[in-house]
Design a protein around this motif. Structure first.
Motif, mmCIF file in Angstrom:
data_model
loop_
_atom_site.group_PDB
_atom_site.id
_atom_site.type_symbol
_atom_site.label_atom_id
_atom_site.label_comp_id
_atom_site.label_asym_id
_atom_site.label_seq_id
_atom_site.Cartn_x
_atom_site.Cartn_y
_atom_site.Cartn_z
ATOM 1 N N GLU A 279 4.039 -0.807 11.142
ATOM 2 C CA GLU A 279 3.886 0.646 11.009
ATOM 3 C C GLU A 279 2.520 1.052 10.520
ATOM 4 O O GLU A 279 2.076 2.159 10.766
ATOM 5 N N ASP A 280 1.871 0.189 9.786
ATOM 6 C CA ASP A 280 0.622 0.633 9.178
ATOM 7 C C ASP A 280 -0.574 -0.174 9.664
ATOM 8 O O ASP A 280 -1.554 -0.325 8.969
ATOM 9 N N ARG B 297 6.540 6.043 11.058
ATOM 10 C CA ARG B 297 7.606 7.044 11.051
ATOM 11 C C ARG B 297 7.102 8.379 10.558
ATOM 12 O O ARG B 297 6.308 8.442 9.632
ATOM 13 N N ARG C 53 0.852 -1.191 0.000
ATOM 14 C CA ARG C 53 0.000 0.000 0.000
ATOM 15 C C ARG C 53 0.886 1.239 0.000
ATOM 16 O O ARG C 53 1.790 1.369 -0.790
ATOM 17 N N ALA D 79 2.658 2.126 2.678
ATOM 18 C CA ALA D 79 3.610 2.015 3.775
ATOM 19 C C ALA D 79 5.027 1.971 3.233
ATOM 20 O O ALA D 79 5.290 1.336 2.219
ATOM 21 N N PRO D 80 5.932 2.630 3.901
ATOM 22 C CA PRO D 80 7.341 2.541 3.496
ATOM 23 C C PRO D 80 7.886 1.142 3.790
ATOM 24 O O PRO D 80 7.297 0.392 4.546
ATOM 25 N N ALA D 81 9.003 0.851 3.169
ATOM 26 C CA ALA D 81 9.596 -0.462 3.365
ATOM 27 C C ALA D 81 9.964 -0.640 4.831
ATOM 28 O O ALA D 81 10.369 0.303 5.491
ATOM 29 N N PRO D 82 9.831 -1.840 5.321
ATOM 30 C CA PRO D 82 10.165 -2.060 6.738
ATOM 31 C C PRO D 82 11.646 -1.790 6.990
ATOM 32 O O PRO D 82 12.490 -2.067 6.149
#
Lengths: 310, 640
Positions: free
Chosen positions: B385-386, B441, A134, A136-139
């Motif tokens: 994070e999401d 973040r 989606r 979300a940035p890469a972990p």
């Protein structure tokens, strides 16, 4: 890695590669250079479509540079797209980008074999992985800052009634254990003939059989010397006086490194790709080479015919 | 001041003027007055005996040499905050009578895989020195150290009256080592394994305790991930009449817990293990009366465990809720509805740890019931994070309004507002520890879209006792300006993905005089910020910067200017000599001795250690041209 066993593939070419690691590297360098040879494509094996990813797992300076630029286009792109505007990322100098890519590389190193297993798979099926992400940035390694034993608690809740429990002996049902995707350590016990107390090594600290072999040498060299000469105070020994333990992997030395895998089989160390070894090894043992039985020519190449526990 | 004026004139007839400059001890051959030093030492030894705080003792030792020596002879408890800040030799040469030692090793970020494995922090060199000098050692506390089975064996042999062994966040040993401790340490009262990585060597270590009555007071093994011989454990508990603290691992079922509780109703601290049924039970078999087992534990004040909880059993703990001061449900994935009937009875609760599965609603129940709450920790079920995140500013606000005595909070969430954080800063003025982790973040205030600067600013401004802070969310340099301006008592600060420019770090280093431990990751602080702290680094235990913008040149410059520091650098590309490359990790700490020689050589990327004549080594190769020797006390050092 699960269900993937190179031991089952009885192809003669594998025996040629054992046990010298240099040959592995040479072979992998050939193969990672733009696809696979015809011969490899025709071979019957287990694996994801599109290639044999195990060869690409072997670390070496060349391959790591490959990893950083070739294998993580998604990760790199993902790392720079974040949901909220971040002033300092936009101001980032050009030199910052290599840092991001290399960080991905380091991400791979630290998270170990399991993570590496997933990335080429992502590459093979890019659409679904992007859909998963989606916006979300890469972990990122170590974020959110939760210790590993606190992770994956969503699986942990059991509202099972007693009759549903599987085990007969009062014993923990292993399926309920929290799954650890990227353990930060992989300690295995290692015992040496003639040394009463075993040691532990963290396999995450190494990326090759050579490094493991050197570490084993360092671990036990002093202990062996102390065992053989009981009058010496081990603390006072200079390191130079201790005999180097060499030839652990190729049978040429006084000692040979073997291991017991998760199926209970005793194997020579060095037969399988490093990452597979790390994921299947249960314990290590340093045996006197003279006590090693001849390799059996049974169905599993490399398996020692002698049964019995380590 | 002349001593002559007070001495009786036994000789008689001697002409002495009391106003003249007196010769000390003059006039009498038989009486030898004690020297000033001796008097001083006698007084100090008798006074120092009562000084227990290490800060007081450190201050006393600085007065003068005789105070230094007297203090060194009388100190019995030692605290080493960074195992590499001083060599074991130096410690054993100074202090002679140590009975209790605490040693901390790796920096905290190692818990999150930010340090390479096998980085160091080995117990062995300390053990070698203490095995010679501190044979009367009674207490050992280690945190984030590498301890091997062999170390445990040596400790068991070297310290015959070892009474307490506490290993927190340690690794490198297994049940083999535990078996040796159980068998050999005849006087062991406290054996506590907390959050440690312990390998399963398939050894029945519980059976290794001696057969007679033990003096065990505390047995904590909830982190040991391997099966336990339950019958042996039951017998052990039965023959340990002093046992007050027992924390079981997740291999112990609730039925087994019952058997143990009825044998040990005197327990004050209990870790319940799995708190579910793990065995096959015959149809129609009676469940033990768990409630009565809890009711019998009249002294129980601290409850934890619930590693695999079957929530149906939770009501069993009702009888003890009214007495509990500490409740740890941080492994129990339970809802607000399941929590409420429990928490509403916990009027005396001071410490509460939970998962965010209890949601804001559960926290509201906590706020309503636990008026005496001092410490709250809310961990995420899903550390992503999401994820959606069931707790938010609503829960934080509720807690701040109900729990006015709050001193310490650790709160993981997905969304937060400045308003809630500001409210907490005003409602809870006693806050000493404020750690907020907004897991996404760079997330701003989700209502206003603003950075979280004002919230954290209010915390440092209004919470005058604050010593520990962890920040998160979208933060600009302004937040650091606030911290530097108001955080005058701040000792520990943790920063991630925050700030805009070098100014952020400069504000901290210039503004916070008590800053002792600073850990920063993924923030755009570079060399010029690094140099802004040169005046302060000797006052710190350590500073950690990873994925920031410091270069190798910057690190080497700091090392050059401050020879009392060791600067460890983990660079991504060992072959690259370019000193303008950003380093991946910089870890600097003050040290009285040479840089350590035990940095790993076998790993893929060993840390480069700079500082103090710039000892360096290449990846994978032995130290060329340098000899590794062992000092008489066994620690390794380099010499050319």
């Amino acid at each position: 890695m699960e269900g993937y066993s190179r031991k089952d593939v009885g192809c003669p070419q594998l025996l040629d590669l054992i046990p010298k690691e240099k040959e592995w590297l040479v072979k992998s360098a050939e193969e990672t250079n733009h696809g696979l040879s015809e011969e490899k494509k025709l071979e019957l094996r287990l694996g994801p479509p599109g290639g044999d990813w195990t060869f690409k797992q072997i670390n070496g300076p060349k391959n790591e540079s490959l990893l950083s630029f070739g294998f993580f286009p998604n990760t790199t792109a993902g790392a720079t797209t974040t949901s909220a505007p971040t002033p300092w990322q936009h101001q980032a100098k050009a030199s910052f980008f290599p840092l991001m890519e290399k960080k991905s590389c380091r991400t791979v190193e630290l998270q170990g074999a399991e993570k590496k297993a997933f990335s080429p798979a992502n590459k093979a099926v890019p659409n679904s992985s992007n859909a998963q992400k989606r916006t979300a940035p890469a972990p990122v390694v170590g974020w959110p800052p939760i210790r590993s034993f606190r992770k994956n608690l969503a699986n942990g809740n059991s509202s099972k009634l007693s009759s549903e429990s599987q085990s007969v002996v009062p014993d923990k049902d292993f399926s309920k254990k929290p799954i650890e995707n990227c353990p930060k350590s992989r300690f295995v016990k290692i015992n040496m003939d003639g040394v009463p107390i075993g040691r532990k090594v963290d396999l995450k600290a190494f990326n090759s059989y050579e490094k493991l072999s050197s570490a084993v040498d360092e671990l036990f060299r002093g202990l062996l010397a102390a065992q053989s000469d009981s009058s010496t105070n081990g603390i006072e020994n200079e390191l130079e006086e201790e005999k180097v333990i060499s030839g652990l992997l190729n049978g040429s030395g006084e000692y040979t490194l073997v291991y017991e895998d998760n199926e209970g089989d005793r194997m020579l160390v060095g037969d399988v790709p490093w990452d597979m070894f790390v994921s299947t090894v249960k314990r290590l043992r340093v045996l006197k080479s003279s006590e090693l039985p001849m390799l059996s020519c049974g169905s599993k190449p490399g398996k020692l015919s002698l049964d019995g526990s380590i | 001041m002349s001593e002559d004026e007070e001495l009786p004139d036994l000789v008689g007839g001697s002409t002495r003027s009391s106003n003249s400059t007196a010769v000390s001890g003059g006039g009498d051959q038989n009486y030898v007055s004690p020297s000033p030093d001796q008097v001083l030492e006698n007084v100090i030894e008798n006074v120092l005996y009562f000084l227990t705080s290490r800060h007081d003792r450190n201050a006393a030792s600085l007065v003068c040499k005789s105070w230094y020596h007297a203090e060194a002879l009388t100190r019995s408890e030692l605290f080493i905050g960074n195992c590499y800040s001083v060599s074991p030799c130096r410690v054993t040469n100074r202090f002679k009578l140590i009975k209790a030692i605490a040693i901390k090793g790796k920096p905290r970020f190692s818990d999150f895989s930010l340090l390479p494995p096998d980085w160091g922090a080995h117990f062995a060199p300390w053990l070698r020195a203490m095995a010679v000098s501190y044979r009367a050692l009674e207490k050992v506390y280690l945190k984030r150290m590498c301890v091997s089975d062999e170390d445990l064996a040596i400790a068991a042999h070297s310290f015959p009256i070892l009474k307490e062994l506490v290993l927190v966040c340690c690794e490198g040993f297994g049940t083999d080592g535990l078996a040796i401790v159980a068998r050999e340490c005849r006087h062991i009262r406290v054996l506590e394994l907390v959050d440690s990585d312990i390998t399963d060597d398939e050894v029945d270590w519980i059976s290794c305790f001696p057969d007679d009555v033990t003096c065990l007071e505390s047995l904590i093994f909830d982190c040991v991930e391997s099966p336990i011989n339950f019958e042996a454990l039951e017998r052990l508990v039965a023959r340990s009449p002093s046992l007050k603290k027992l924390r079981l691992n997740s291999y112990i079922s609730i039925r087994q817990l019952y058997c143990l509780m009825i044998r040990a109703p005197q327990l004050t601290h209990l870790g319940t293990g799995s708190f579910s049924t793990l065995e096959i039970v015959a149809q129609g078999e009676q469940e033990p009366d768990y409630i009565s087992a809890f009711a019998a534990c009249k002294s129980l004040i601290c409850l934890s465990g619930f590693k695999d909880i079957n929530p149906e059993y939770l009501s069993a703990i009702y009888p003890v809720c009214g007495n509990l001061t500490s409740l740890n449900l941080s492994y129990a994935n339970i809802s607000a509805e399941q929590l409420k009937p429990v928490i509403c009875q916990c009027h005396k609760l001071q410490t509460f740890w939970a998962l965010d599965s209890v949601s804001d609603e559960g926290l509201q129940a906590v706020s309503a019931a636990c008026k005496d709450l001092r410490e709250l920790r809310v961990f995420p079920v899903e550390a992503l994070e999401d994820a959606e995140g069931p707790v938010s500013e609503v829960g934080l606000l509720a807690i701040s309004e109900g729990c006015r005595k709050l001193q310490s909070i650790l709160y993981f969430c997905q969304r937060m507002t400045n308003a809630a954080v500001v409210a907490m800063s005003k409602n809870c003025p006693d806050l000493v520890v404020f750690r907020l982790c907004i897991m996404g973040r760079h997330r701003p205030d989700h209502v206003t879209g603003e950075p979280m600067d004002e919230g954290f600013g209010a915390i440092v401004k209004n919470c005058k006792k604050l010593t520990r802070l962890a920040v998160s969310g979208l933060l600009t340099d302004r937040a650091f300006n606030y911290i530097g301006q108001y955080g005058k008592l701040l000792r520990t600060l943790s920063v991630a993905f925050a700030g805009n420019t070098d100014l952020g770090l400069k504000y901290l280093l210039e503004g916070c005089p008590k800053l002792l431990k600073l850990e920063i990751r993924d923030s755009p602080f570079g060399d010029s910020a690094l140099f802004a702290g040169l005046h302060h680094y000797y006052n710190m235990r350590f500073m950690w910067l990873s994925s920031c913008k410091v270069t190798r040149h910057g690190c080497e410059e700091v090392a050059r200017q401050l020879p009392g520091l060791v600067v460890e650098v983990i660079a991504l590309n060992e072959e690259d000599k370019e000193t303008n490359e950003y380093v991946d990790t910089m870890y600097l700490y003050r040290s009285l001795d040479r840089p350590r020689a035990d940095a790993p050589r076998m790993m893929v990327r060993p840390p480069l250690i700079v500082g103090k004549a710039l000892y360096k080594y290449k990846a994978g190769l032995p130290l060329a041209g340098l000899k590794i020797s062992r000092s008489p006390c066994g620690s390794m050092y380099l010499s050319s």
